[in-house]
Design an enzyme around this catalytic site. Structure first.
Site, short mmCIF file in Angstrom:
data_model
loop_
_atom_site.label_atom_id
_atom_site.label_comp_id
_atom_site.label_asym_id
_atom_site.label_seq_id
_atom_site.Cartn_x
_atom_site.Cartn_y
_atom_site.Cartn_z
N CYS A 117 0.82 -1.23 0.00
CA CYS A 117 0.00 0.00 0.00
C CYS A 117 0.84 1.27 0.00
O CYS A 117 0.33 2.34 -0.30
CB CYS A 117 -0.95 0.00 1.19
SG CYS A 117 -1.97 -1.48 1.28
N HIS A 258 -3.26 6.96 2.78
CA HIS A 258 -3.69 5.66 2.26
C HIS A 258 -5.10 5.38 2.78
O HIS A 258 -5.38 5.60 3.96
CB HIS A 258 -2.71 4.59 2.72
CG HIS A 258 -3.17 3.20 2.40
ND1 HIS A 258 -3.67 2.87 1.17
CD2 HIS A 258 -3.24 2.07 3.16
CE1 HIS A 258 -4.02 1.59 1.17
NE2 HIS A 258 -3.77 1.10 2.37
N ASN A 288 -10.01 -0.43 0.33
CA ASN A 288 -8.55 -0.34 0.28
C ASN A 288 -8.07 -0.91 -1.07
O ASN A 288 -8.20 -2.11 -1.31
CB ASN A 288 -7.97 -1.14 1.45
CG ASN A 288 -6.45 -1.12 1.51
OD1 ASN A 288 -5.79 -0.70 0.55
ND2 ASN A 288 -5.91 -1.58 2.62
#
Ligand code: COA
Length: 331
Positions: A117, A258, A288
């Site tokens: 990520c 993020h 996500n």
């Protein structure tokens, strides 16, 4: 000695597959509820790639939009870096596949980068260093994920959190000082690999019938531990870069974090003593999307007028590895 060139983001683009999977739909197949997912994560829905739609296909859409936004042509790009943990194939690099599908010159340097990520921030830093060196003219940096292919759809502790998508940015040089990428802070807690990982399929444990039966080729996560490290890593990355450049947090016009969990973002906002209005949040619509999360959010923030000339923007991320990273940009 001449000072290094400024490196700037010239254009951005993003893409999400058409199929939207809501929390309510998930609750029809696994033991969960819209209420649980919403209150624990902030996620309402996510996009899922169509059958046959590859990570490289999503990346091409985002890249075309970023190149058009930068008012450049394919011939201007000589470096392609793709941040992903869901490459089309274990080898070769998805960057090579994208080079061909997009129609970039075979003289374009192409490679993938795996920092999960945090991947887009790692790739942005790498691209800016390579452009800053003067050896490349324009870099295309893509964060793309088809996480729907690697989540275990029978594991309610992970599958509700992730989605598919792609984001891209075109990087170039500028003679104007103090603009573009001001600095980055990258790091990793390499002692925490097993908190978020895929145990099977790598060279350590090649796929076998037993590993498939054991579902070892899917994401495994210790959610609570990851949550704590996510907050710690993002706080450290944000604090270090602001201290390094002597910039008080309240000078940051917009933080693009993020997009993993709204509660993680709220913890970072509290730590930096900034109101939530200074944070760009779109995880409610995407979930996500790992390496695609920040470039999709960055593209939406730019296109919706949330970033103005002269603004300072802080990107901050955390992911499997456990990696973390931050980047400070002036527009
Ligand atoms: N639906 C309903 N219940 C669920 C569920 C789901 N989808 N997933 C887990 N549960 C249950 C658990 O089994 C547990 O039940 P129990 O108390 O009977 O054992 C209960 O809900 C609470 O689980 P817990 O793990 O304590 O929840 P949490 O508040 O820590 O939230 C996460 C779980 C995963 C949302 C949270 O830990 C998180 O976001 N972690 C970080 C994950 C992340 O961001 N990963 C990517 C990093 S880049």
């Amino acid at each position: 000695m001449s000072s290094p060139r400024s490196t700037v983001i010239l254009g951005t683009g993003s893409y999400a597959p058409a199929r939207v999977l809501t929390n309510a739909e998930l609750a029809l197949t696994i033991d969960t509820s819209d209420e649980w997912i919403r209150t624990r994560s902030g996620i309402l829905e996510r996009h899922i790639a169509a059958p046959g739609e590859q990570a490289s296909d999503m990346a091409v859409h985002a890249a075309q939009r970023a190149i058009a936004d930068a008012k450049l042509t394919l011939a201007d790009i000589d470096l392609l870096i793709v941040a992903t943990i869901t490459p089309d194939l274990p080898m070769p690099a998805t960057a090579c596949i994208i080079q061909h599908k997009l129609g970039l010159s075979t003289a374009t340097a192409c490679f993938d980068l795996n920092a999960a990520c945090s991947g887009f921030i790692y790739a942005l830093d790498t691209a800016c260093a390579m452009i800053g060196s003067g050896r490349y003219r324009h870099a295309l940096v893509i964060g793309v994920e088809k996480l729907s292919a690697i989540v275990d759809w029978s594991d309610r502790t992970t599958c509700v959190l992730f989605g598919d998508g792609a984001g891209a940015a075109v990087i170039g040089a500028s003679d104007q000082p103090n603009i573009g990428l001001i600095g980055t802070k990258l790091g990793a807690y390499g002692d925490c690999v097993d908190m978020l990982f895929i145990p099977g399929g790598g060279s350590n444990a090649p796929a076998t019938t037993a590993s498939l039966v054991n579902r070892d080729h899917f994401i495994k996560m210790k959610g609570k531990e990851v949550f704590k490290y996510a907050v710690r890593g993002m706080e450290e990355a944000a604090r270090d870069i602001l201290e390094q450049h002597s910039i008080p947090a309240n000078q940051i016009a917009l933080v693009i974090p993020h997009q993993a969990n709204l509660r993680i973002i709220e913890a970072i906002a509290q730590y930096l003593e900034l109101p939530m209005e200074r944070f760009f949040v779109n995880l409610d619509r995407y979930g996500n999307t790992s390496a695609a999360s920040i470039p999709i959010a960055l593209d939406e923030a730019r296109r919706s007028g949330r970033i103005k000339s002269g603004d300072l923007t802080l990107l901050v991320a955390f992911g499997a590895g456990l990696t973390y990273g931050s980047a400070l940009l002036r527009w």
